[in-house]
Design a protein around this motif. Structure first.
Motif: not given
Length: 157
Positions: A58-80
């Motif tokens: 759910x957190x990954x899904x929320x981050x995917x739709x966000x406009x946050x600057x560090x979106x890719x970092x958060x997605x990578x960490x969430x996937x890991x």
């Protein structure tokens, strides 16, 4: 249970010790059939990890739709973290299967969540309060996040 177990007359009769030992071996649960503390911990983790997996997804899904600057970092960490949770869950399920332990159903009663499981032929019930579940999930997620942070630190040096 035999007919003699209920008959009061047989309680006063003398038995040879080897007969008593044979009776106890046949009617008392064997130590190998009772769940150990280590297996209870494994069972607890196996119950909590699917909740954690859902939370991270759910957190990954929320981050995917966000406009946050560090979106890719958060997605990578969430996937890991999600991959680590899934690996641990797979390993735990395989280990419980080898030990002949199966988790059956979930039942909620007030603030306690009960899970029924079979342990080497015996059906038992394992219960956790929601507060304990939240605390354990928080501790486990903190460990996964710290592990991801260590990998990030190693990668930056």
């Amino acid at each position: 249970m035999s007919k003699l177990d209920e008959n009061e007359r047989w309680k006063s009769k003398m038995l040879l010790t080897e007969h008593v030992e044979q009776y106890e071996q046949q009617h008392l649960p064997h130590p190998g059939k009772i769940i150990t503390a280590e297996e209870r911990t494994m069972l607890r983790d196996c119950i909590l990890l699917p909740y954690m997996e859902t939370m991270v997804q759910k957190s990954i899904a929320e981050i995917e739709y966000s406009t946050h600057i560090l979106k890719r970092l958060y997605l990578a960490a969430g996937q890991y973290i999600l991959e680590q949770i899934m690996k641990d869950l797979y390993r735990l399920r395989r280990e419980l299967k080898q030990r002949n332990i199966r988790i059956l159903t979930e039942e909620q009663s007030d603030l306690v969540v009960y899970h029924y499981f079979y342990c080497r032929g015996y059906k038992e019930r394992f219960g956790m309060t929601r507060d304990v579940m939240k605390a354990e999930i928080s501790i486990r997620l903190t460990r996964y996040i710290a592990e991801a942070g260590e990998l990030l630190k190693k990668g930056s040096t």
